[in-house]
Scaffold this active site. Structure first.
Site, PDB file in Angstrom:
ATOM      1  N   TYR A 157       0.845  -1.204   0.000  1.00 18.96           N
ATOM      2  CA  TYR A 157       0.000   0.000   0.000  1.00 18.96           C
ATOM      3  C   TYR A 157       0.885   1.261   0.000  1.00 18.96           C
ATOM      4  O   TYR A 157       0.520   2.300  -0.534  1.00 18.96           O
ATOM      5  CB  TYR A 157      -0.961  -0.022   1.188  1.00 18.96           C
ATOM      6  CG  TYR A 157      -2.181   0.864   0.989  1.00 18.96           C
ATOM      7  CD1 TYR A 157      -3.058   0.644  -0.069  1.00 18.96           C
ATOM      8  CD2 TYR A 157      -2.448   1.917   1.849  1.00 18.96           C
ATOM      9  CE1 TYR A 157      -4.165   1.454  -0.256  1.00 18.96           C
ATOM     10  CE2 TYR A 157      -3.559   2.726   1.669  1.00 18.96           C
ATOM     11  CZ  TYR A 157      -4.408   2.489   0.616  1.00 18.96           C
ATOM     12  OH  TYR A 157      -5.504   3.298   0.433  1.00 18.96           O
ATOM     13  N   LYS A 164      -3.115   8.621   2.578  1.00 14.50           N
ATOM     14  CA  LYS A 164      -4.367   8.495   3.349  1.00 14.50           C
ATOM     15  C   LYS A 164      -4.204   9.079   4.755  1.00 14.50           C
ATOM     16  O   LYS A 164      -5.158   9.615   5.321  1.00 14.50           O
ATOM     17  CB  LYS A 164      -4.809   7.030   3.425  1.00 14.50           C
ATOM     18  CG  LYS A 164      -5.256   6.437   2.087  1.00 14.50           C
ATOM     19  CD  LYS A 164      -6.380   7.216   1.428  1.00 14.50           C
ATOM     20  CE  LYS A 164      -7.012   6.453   0.278  1.00 14.50           C
ATOM     21  NZ  LYS A 164      -7.901   7.313  -0.542  1.00 14.50           N
TER      22      LYS A 164
HETATM   23  P1  NAD Z   1     -11.906   3.846  -8.668  1.00 16.46           P
HETATM   24  O1  NAD Z   1     -10.718   3.574  -9.522  1.00 16.46           O
HETATM   25  O2  NAD Z   1     -13.221   3.466  -9.200  1.00 16.46           O
HETATM   26  O3  NAD Z   1     -11.943   5.374  -8.249  1.00 16.46           O
HETATM   27  C1  NAD Z   1     -10.772   6.170  -8.132  1.00 16.46           C
HETATM   28  C2  NAD Z   1     -11.098   7.447  -8.842  1.00 16.46           C
HETATM   29  O4  NAD Z   1     -10.048   8.402  -8.703  1.00 16.46           O
HETATM   30  C3  NAD Z   1     -11.322   7.242 -10.349  1.00 16.46           C
HETATM   31  O5  NAD Z   1     -12.589   7.723 -10.706  1.00 16.46           O
HETATM   32  C4  NAD Z   1     -10.252   8.106 -10.971  1.00 16.46           C
HETATM   33  O6  NAD Z   1     -10.673   8.702 -12.178  1.00 16.46           O
HETATM   34  C5  NAD Z   1     -10.059   9.150  -9.875  1.00 16.46           C
HETATM   35  N1  NAD Z   1      -8.825   9.917 -10.059  1.00 16.46           N
HETATM   36  C6  NAD Z   1      -7.537   9.467 -10.053  1.00 16.46           C
HETATM   37  N2  NAD Z   1      -6.718  10.489 -10.370  1.00 16.46           N
HETATM   38  C7  NAD Z   1      -7.507  11.586 -10.566  1.00 16.46           C
HETATM   39  C8  NAD Z   1      -7.263  12.931 -10.946  1.00 16.46           C
HETATM   40  N3  NAD Z   1      -6.017  13.374 -11.181  1.00 16.46           N
HETATM   41  N4  NAD Z   1      -8.317  13.772 -11.072  1.00 16.46           N
HETATM   42  C9  NAD Z   1      -9.582  13.349 -10.849  1.00 16.46           C
HETATM   43  N5  NAD Z   1      -9.887  12.080 -10.497  1.00 16.46           N
HETATM   44  C10 NAD Z   1      -8.842  11.219 -10.358  1.00 16.46           C
HETATM   45  O7  NAD Z   1     -11.612   3.092  -7.284  1.00 16.46           O
HETATM   46  P2  NAD Z   1     -12.341   3.157  -5.860  1.00 16.46           P
HETATM   47  O8  NAD Z   1     -11.852   1.978  -5.145  1.00 16.46           O
HETATM   48  O9  NAD Z   1     -13.782   3.387  -6.039  1.00 16.46           O
HETATM   49  O10 NAD Z   1     -11.655   4.421  -5.191  1.00 16.46           O
HETATM   50  C11 NAD Z   1     -12.390   5.503  -4.632  1.00 16.46           C
HETATM   51  C12 NAD Z   1     -11.752   5.938  -3.336  1.00 16.46           C
HETATM   52  O11 NAD Z   1     -11.954   4.903  -2.367  1.00 16.46           O
HETATM   53  C13 NAD Z   1     -10.267   6.177  -3.383  1.00 16.46           C
HETATM   54  O12 NAD Z   1      -9.947   7.275  -2.560  1.00 16.46           O
HETATM   55  C14 NAD Z   1      -9.710   4.912  -2.784  1.00 16.46           C
HETATM   56  O13 NAD Z   1      -8.426   5.102  -2.240  1.00 16.46           O
HETATM   57  C15 NAD Z   1     -10.731   4.673  -1.719  1.00 16.46           C
HETATM   58  N6  NAD Z   1     -10.752   3.333  -1.131  1.00 16.46           N
HETATM   59  C16 NAD Z   1     -10.835   2.243  -1.923  1.00 16.46           C
HETATM   60  C17 NAD Z   1     -10.832   0.984  -1.352  1.00 16.46           C
HETATM   61  C18 NAD Z   1     -10.879  -0.255  -2.217  1.00 16.46           C
HETATM   62  O14 NAD Z   1     -10.494  -1.320  -1.737  1.00 16.46           O
HETATM   63  N7  NAD Z   1     -11.343  -0.173  -3.444  1.00 16.46           N
HETATM   64  C19 NAD Z   1     -10.772   0.839   0.039  1.00 16.46           C
HETATM   65  C20 NAD Z   1     -10.705   1.986   0.835  1.00 16.46           C
HETATM   66  C21 NAD Z   1     -10.697   3.231   0.236  1.00 16.46           C
END
Ligand code: NAD
Length: 257
Positions: A157, A164
């Site tokens: 990570y 984060k």
């Molecule tokens: P996802 O890939 O669907 O979403 C991530 C988003 O970030 C995408 O829509 C992408 O376009 C956007 N992004 C990246 N760079 C960018 C930029 N420069 N400008 C604008 N947008 C940008 O994946 P997700 O898992 O839905 O992630 C959403 C959030 O949830 C993130 O913050 C991720 O860290 C967090 N999260 C995810 C998990 C998991 O296991 N999937 C767990 C905990 C937290």
């Protein structure tokens, strides 16, 4: 069920139908909210426009969160379209793939800079843009998405954990700044879910299995469960809650040996 009729929201972080932000958008729209949904660059535009076709008169806008001009433009469009804003969902995160596969000690200056800019600073920039529009509504709710890697070490990570940690600290500082305007700022710390962003983390399938084995509920979570928690944080039911990191991880965070 939460009633968000008459409310408007800005959703940042939809890439596809698996995105956590999309599940939140769907839940908010089902609860009656009108939404502005952003997409990051032309590559994702068609996807996001197709998804949003099913929403009630949405604004669909380009936004790369590393670009201040695009941030300004988004809030101009939201102001024109909605006149004010009730909630903001921040689900944007990024770290270069190399940084998520090599030892943390090898984190590059550029990888660190980009990861913290996109994954943490963007919350501050978006909160600043949302602030005057939320003030017009007498307050608002800002919700971001984080992960337990902010406070504990998870293999691969890496710099995203540091980002984060900065994001969660930013939640607290923003909450303190904006609380007098009745704007609340919270994070949801979600358990692992197979999304586009998660696919960049080496060994992610093993992480999912570890949660199934160890989490008190003996399972992983899905995006609809994060969306339900987000509905709570958007709604009046959470009106006394700010500066909080709400764990939605089947209880995994409480486990030791
Ligand atoms: P996802 O890939 O669907 O979403 C991530 C988003 O970030 C995408 O829509 C992408 O376009 C956007 N992004 C990246 N760079 C960018 C930029 N420069 N400008 C604008 N947008 C940008 O994946 P997700 O898992 O839905 O992630 C959403 C959030 O949830 C993130 O913050 C991720 O860290 C967090 N999260 C995810 C998990 C998991 O296991 N999937 C767990 C905990 C937290």
């Amino acid at each position: 069920m939460t009633d968000l009729s008459g409310k408007t929201g800005l959703i940042v972080g939809v890439a596809n139908k698996r995105s956590i932000s999309w599940a939140i958008a769907r839940a908010a729209a089902d609860a009656g909210a009108r939404l502005a949904v952003t997409y990051q660059g032309e590559r994702l535009e068609e996807n996001v426009r197709d998804l949003c076709a099913g929403l009630n008169d949405p604004l669909v806008l380009p936004l790369d969160v590393s670009d201040d001009e695009q941030i300004t433009k988004v809030f101009e469009e939201v102001e024109k379209g909605f006149g004010g804003l009730d909630f903001l969902i921040h689900g944007a995160a990024f770290a270069p793939r190399d940084e998520l596969a090599s030892p943390f000690v090898q984190t590059s200056r550029q990888g660190f800079r980009v990861s913290l800019d996109i994954s943490a600073y963007s919350l501050i920039a978006l909160a600043r843009g949302a602030m005057p529009l939320m003030e017009r509504r007498g307050g608002g709710s800002i919700v971001t998405l984080t992960y337990l890697g902010s406070t504990r070490v998870f293999h691969n990570y890496n710099v995203m954990g540091v980002a984060k940690a900065a994001l969660e600290a930013s939640v607290r500082y923003l909450a303190a700044d904006l609380g007098a305007k009745a704007i609340r700022v919270n994070a949801i710390s979600a358990g692992p879910i197979k999304t586009l962003a998660a696919s960049g983390i080496a060994g992610f399938t093993d992480v999912l299995q570890h949660y199934r084995d160890r989490a008190p509920l003996r399972r992983t979570i899905d995006t609809s469960e994060v969306a339900d928690a987000a509905m709570f944080l958007i709604s009046n039911a959470s009106r006394a809650i700010t500066a909080e990191v709400l764990m939605v991880d089947a209880g995994y965070h409480a486990t030791g040996m």
